[in-house]
Motif scaffolding. Sequence first.
Motif, PDB file in Angstrom:
ATOM      1  N   GLN A   1      39.077  22.804  95.680  1.00  0.00           N
ATOM      2  CA  GLN A   1      38.629  23.499  94.474  1.00  0.00           C
ATOM      3  C   GLN A   1      37.102  23.569  94.458  1.00  0.00           C
ATOM      4  O   GLN A   1      36.426  22.542  94.538  1.00  0.00           O
ATOM      5  CB  GLN A   1      39.123  22.759  93.231  1.00  0.00           C
ATOM      6  CG  GLN A   1      40.638  22.602  93.173  1.00  0.00           C
ATOM      7  CD  GLN A   1      41.079  21.716  92.034  1.00  0.00           C
ATOM      8  OE1 GLN A   1      40.683  21.924  90.892  1.00  0.00           O
ATOM      9  NE2 GLN A   1      41.903  20.730  92.351  1.00  0.00           N
TER      10      GLN A   1
ATOM     11  N   GLU B   1      35.033  24.065  92.086  1.00  0.00           N
ATOM     12  CA  GLU B   1      34.370  23.370  90.982  1.00  0.00           C
ATOM     13  C   GLU B   1      34.195  21.885  91.297  1.00  0.00           C
ATOM     14  O   GLU B   1      33.240  21.259  90.826  1.00  0.00           O
ATOM     15  CB  GLU B   1      35.144  23.553  89.676  1.00  0.00           C
ATOM     16  CG  GLU B   1      36.562  23.014  89.681  1.00  0.00           C
ATOM     17  CD  GLU B   1      37.248  23.194  88.329  1.00  0.00           C
ATOM     18  OE1 GLU B   1      36.528  23.344  87.323  1.00  0.00           O
ATOM     19  OE2 GLU B   1      38.496  23.170  88.295  1.00  0.00           O
TER      20      GLU B   1
ATOM     21  N   GLN C   1      31.202  21.690  93.751  1.00  0.00           N
ATOM     22  CA  GLN C   1      29.933  21.972  93.090  1.00  0.00           C
ATOM     23  C   GLN C   1      29.480  20.830  92.188  1.00  0.00           C
ATOM     24  O   GLN C   1      28.296  20.732  91.858  1.00  0.00           O
ATOM     25  CB  GLN C   1      30.049  23.277  92.302  1.00  0.00           C
ATOM     26  CG  GLN C   1      30.126  24.489  93.213  1.00  0.00           C
ATOM     27  CD  GLN C   1      30.419  25.774  92.475  1.00  0.00           C
ATOM     28  OE1 GLN C   1      30.513  25.794  91.248  1.00  0.00           O
ATOM     29  NE2 GLN C   1      30.572  26.866  93.223  1.00  0.00           N
ATOM     30  N   LYS C   2      30.403  19.960  91.814  1.00  0.00           N
ATOM     31  CA  LYS C   2      30.040  18.758  91.072  1.00  0.00           C
ATOM     32  C   LYS C   2      29.686  17.612  92.026  1.00  0.00           C
ATOM     33  O   LYS C   2      28.703  16.899  91.833  1.00  0.00           O
ATOM     34  CB  LYS C   2      31.211  18.319  90.190  1.00  0.00           C
ATOM     35  CG  LYS C   2      31.527  19.244  89.031  1.00  0.00           C
ATOM     36  CD  LYS C   2      30.770  18.852  87.789  1.00  0.00           C
ATOM     37  CE  LYS C   2      31.278  19.628  86.577  1.00  0.00           C
ATOM     38  NZ  LYS C   2      30.623  19.194  85.332  1.00  0.00           N
TER      39      LYS C   2
END
Length: 550
Positions: free
Chosen positions: A279, A281, A284-285
């Motif tokens: 994923q 997201e 990106q975290k």
Amino acid sequence: MNILFIMYDQLRFDYLSCAGHPHLHTPNFDRVAAKGVRFTNAYTQSPVCGPSRMSFYTGRYASSHGAQWNGYPLRVGEMTLGDHLRAAGVETWLLGKTHMKPDTAGMARLGIDPDSTIGRRQAECGFDVWVRDDGLWGEGPDGFYDPKPSPYNAYLKSKGYDGSNPWADYANAGIEGGQKASGWMFMNADKPANIREEDSETPWLTSETLDFMDRTDGPWCAHVSYIKPHWPYIVPAPYHDMYGANHVPAASRDARERDDPHPVYAAFMSNKIAKAFQQDEVRQKVIPAYMGLIKQCDDQLGRILDRLEETGQMGDTMIVLTSDHGDYLGDHWLGEKDMFHDASAKIPMIIYDPRAEADTTRGTTCDALVEAIDLVPTFVDAAGGEVAAHILEGRSLIPWLHGQAPENWREVVISEYDYCLTQMRDAVGVSNADARLFMVHDGRFKLIHAEGGFRPMLFDLETDPEEFHDLGTSPDHAGEVARLYRHLTQWGLRLSQRVTRSDADLDAMRGASARRGVLPFLKDGTEVPEELTRKYRGPVEQNHLKEPTQ
């Protein structure tokens, strides 16, 4: 000469500026690389913490020392770095993590007191312990992940952090809406850890290291073993937002990898950590936090290098920077480590040798195939000791550091992984004995073999450097598969357990019985040198003879 052996947990080989990372600036790693040699083809012996570290500490392959997964004890009596270096007059100390599981049953069987010097060393990979902390202080139903007390937690309590487990509440947690935001959750990775930066794990261990260097006379080997940038991916300010989504590279993965994949690879792509990192997201975290952790490690390395220079020890201290394995971070549809793509199995390795003999190689790279097990013989060699080649399966890197290409250097590197305790074993339906993977890599072609009747995987890193196209069933590459299998067979036939006698011992033993006068199976004595039978051919001493009794 002292040896500063620094290991970072789960640090990718390519997340350093000296290795070409486009955004992450690591001036202190680069500072050591400018003084020494950066090995660009260094590989771990197993892409998981425990067996990798046991190979680093013994100089032996995972199937030789037997501790092939986390929690497998290193058997009592296995020779370690500390044993080899103490024989050369070098004390060997631990500061940080080992992931060691002691062979308590073996120690009890042999009557070794765990509180004795030898017992403590047996329980700590042969190290004398300055401070040990393996991190990951969870509080499950069976207690902490590591049953030993956490000196880091004790430190936090001394600094006023409350609770029974301040690591979990402060070092591994942020704050959101007045509530604890645990670092176990990937979606909290962008939050600053709820702790003063100077009290977080990496600065704490660095301060312990500086204290050690100030208070310890040499020669010593200090294994400074950081828990970071290993997960949980959370870092204190100001490192938490130094990097953002614009610094996150696109995942190195391709749809071809999911098109009829190898069954074992498919099982790994379907596990929990892989699904999370698939994923965007999550990536990106997590990746900005991972980069922040590395940046903090680099800044703390600068503290150590500055102290070495201030005290004049830089000219008398070998420095090694490495990692136990890498981190997929979503590449190849995977998270964590566990398999053998370069993101996981290839490791950073930078070595600074302060001696004048290394002046010609300063600031260079070396493309030779290097293994983690090469460090123990390198350290013994640097200390002026005798490398026990009948025990150590690695080879000294000193010739490379001194600008000399050793004769008959290895043609392949080998890595192993025992996955029988994972859900992937159940997914592919193999026995515990068959839940094993092997990598054979010659610098271009990389073969991955899975026990249990599976086909091989093969990658050509010259034409496919991202390792997307599995050639394991390609008829055009059958010869390469066969060639690498021959290397694996040759490696499997290695002599790895005759560790109590060296070749020199065997040469001295050969013929010893005859020299002591034990001469069986002779017809008339002409079969052996005359001097061995001379004593039996001399004049008879009559007074030693008696008439036979009638």
